[in-house]
Scaffold this motif. Structure first.
Motif, mmCIF file in Angstrom:
data_model
loop_
_atom_site.group_PDB
_atom_site.id
_atom_site.type_symbol
_atom_site.label_atom_id
_atom_site.label_comp_id
_atom_site.label_asym_id
_atom_site.label_seq_id
_atom_site.Cartn_x
_atom_site.Cartn_y
_atom_site.Cartn_z
ATOM 1 N N GLU A 2 22.615 5.156 -11.931
ATOM 2 C CA GLU A 2 23.597 4.927 -10.878
ATOM 3 C C GLU A 2 24.999 4.799 -11.481
ATOM 4 N N GLN A 4 29.273 4.286 -10.400
ATOM 5 C CA GLN A 4 30.264 3.962 -9.382
ATOM 6 C C GLN A 4 31.535 4.751 -9.686
ATOM 7 N N ASP A 31 34.719 7.501 6.637
ATOM 8 C CA ASP A 31 33.434 6.808 6.683
ATOM 9 C C ASP A 31 32.400 7.645 7.441
ATOM 10 N N ASP A 35 29.039 9.256 5.704
ATOM 11 C CA ASP A 35 27.734 8.841 6.221
ATOM 12 C C ASP A 35 26.826 10.032 6.501
ATOM 13 N N LEU A 51 24.607 6.795 -2.614
ATOM 14 C CA LEU A 51 23.894 5.566 -2.257
ATOM 15 C C LEU A 51 24.718 4.651 -1.344
ATOM 16 N N ASP A 52 25.981 4.514 -1.642
ATOM 17 C CA ASP A 52 26.819 3.614 -0.842
ATOM 18 C C ASP A 52 28.275 3.972 -1.095
ATOM 19 N N HIS A 53 29.140 3.587 -0.173
ATOM 20 C CA HIS A 53 30.557 3.861 -0.366
ATOM 21 C C HIS A 53 31.397 2.795 0.323
ATOM 22 N N ARG A 54 32.605 2.649 -0.176
ATOM 23 C CA ARG A 54 33.595 1.766 0.427
ATOM 24 C C ARG A 54 34.905 2.528 0.488
ATOM 25 N N TRP A 66 32.576 4.912 -4.637
ATOM 26 C CA TRP A 66 31.342 5.601 -4.273
ATOM 27 C C TRP A 66 30.250 5.306 -5.296
ATOM 28 N N GLU A 187 28.540 -8.560 2.420
ATOM 29 C CA GLU A 187 28.035 -7.189 2.424
ATOM 30 C C GLU A 187 27.338 -6.875 1.097
ATOM 31 N N ASP A 191 23.230 -6.162 0.208
ATOM 32 C CA ASP A 191 22.754 -4.964 -0.497
ATOM 33 C C ASP A 191 21.982 -5.342 -1.759
#
Length: 348
Positions: A2, A4, A31, A35, A51-54, A66, A187, A191
């Motif tokens: 993983e 970031q 966003d 998604d 996997l996830d994002h902000r 990300w 948040e 997770d």
């Protein structure tokens, strides 16, 4: 592995600064588009999984953080840049926008794990100094202020702000920043608890035998052999209840010891968010947290659980309701908090 990534997105040259409404619209649009991504095809057809994002939008553009799963760092960076460029090109409302920096931002430990080497000390310092630009820090702070509105359980006074005292060390903005950090911390905590549960399920063992845990290992270590996958699931339910209660007015102190511990861990997670935004040295954190503890907790008995080392006698905990491990999920002054918390099954 993983990774970031941090990517900078900018509107066309000469575009006026984005106003608050435009920033909100850009954040919602990005966003929505991210998604929709189920997977990314990287170089040579290598699959990179998002996997996830902000998303943090500032007057000059946007910053996307990300989290992706990729076979290698280079694949992650190239695939992310490619998909972001394609996404912008296919989104009419983002016409003229471009992708600037798109690279993996990692801690020294992450880099060591990913590259198999330990960076030299001078490089470590340079990496830390170059980790976030001024615009990125500004975007993070703006995101904290925006997130603060979700925390309805506490007003600015709960963080030590007194509007009638001109010498009050805690400003209204400082209170909002910490409130936003608690929201974002919740948040992340949620997770990470999902990930902890997966780790414990896969290991079929308790936390004492599992190293790769993020939240559970912040609980009193003397009980590590009791932190099973079931316990982690119950703690997640407790944290979810806490998250809901923080978003509602009329706060009531923690309803059980486990919730007090969840709030204790949440404060640490909030501190991480403040540190990322470069705020720990700017804000009177000691005064803020002292005021918060007074407003948020009925007492600080749960902190005694951290004072004992593994194997020490529990004699000084006797007579304090809720501190015995088997009582952590028992409600203090209300009915059952959730059916799942009534499950009585802990490993010996």
């Amino acid at each position: 592995m993983e990774y970031q990534l941090t990517a900078d997105l900018s509107p066309a040259t000469g575009t006026a600064d984005l106003d608050p409404l435009q920033r909100h619209g850009v954040a919602a649009l990005l966003d929505e588009q991210l998604d929709l991504l189920a997977g990314i095809e990287g170089p040579d057809g290598v699959e990179v999984e998002p996997l996830d994002h902000r998303i943090a939008v500032h007057p000059k553009g946007a910053v996307i953080t990300w989290l992706v799963d990729s076979p290698a760092l280079a694949f992650a960076e190239e695939a992310a840049r490619h998909v972001l460029t394609e996404m912008i090109a296919q989104t009419e409302l983002l016409e003229g926008w471009t992708v600037g920096r798109c690279e993996v931002i990692a801690s020294d430990d992450d880099l060591e794990a990913a590259l198999g080497t330990k960076p030299a000390e001078p490089e470590d310092e340079e990496d830390e100094d170059a980790e976030l630009s001024e615009e990125e820090v500004a975007a993070l702070r703006e995101e904290l202020l925006t997130s603060a509105a979700t925390l309805r359980a506490f007003d600015a006074a709960a963080f030590g702000h007194n509007p009638d005292d001109p010498d009050c060390p805690v400003s209204a903005e400082a209170a909002r920043l910490v409130a936003g950090a608690l929201v974002q911390g919740m948040e992340i905590l949620t997770d990470e608890l999902f990930a902890d549960i997966q780790e414990l399920d896969d290991a079929e063992s308790a936390a004492g035998d599992v190293e790769a845990l993020s939240v559970i290992n912040q609980l009193p270590l003397r009980y590590a052999d009791h932190y099973s996958a079931l316990f982690a699931k119950q703690f997640l339910v407790t944290a979810s209840i806490l998250g809901y209660r923080l978003s509602q007015p009329d706060w009531v102190p923690p309803l059980c010891t486990a919730e007090a511990l969840a709030l204790h861990v949440l404060k640490a997670e909030a501190g991480v968010q403040l540190d990322l935004a470069g705020l720990l040295d700017e804000l009177p954190i000691k005064e803020i947290y002292a005021a918060f503890d007074e407003h948020a907790f009925a007492d600080l008995d749960h902190e005694r659980l951290f004072d004992l080392e593994a194997g020490e006698d529990d004699i000084d905990l006797l007579g304090t309701p809720g501190l015995d491990f088997d009582e952590w999920f028992l409600p203090r002054n209300a009915g059952p908090l959730h059916p799942y918390l009534a499950i009585e099954h802990f490993p010996e």
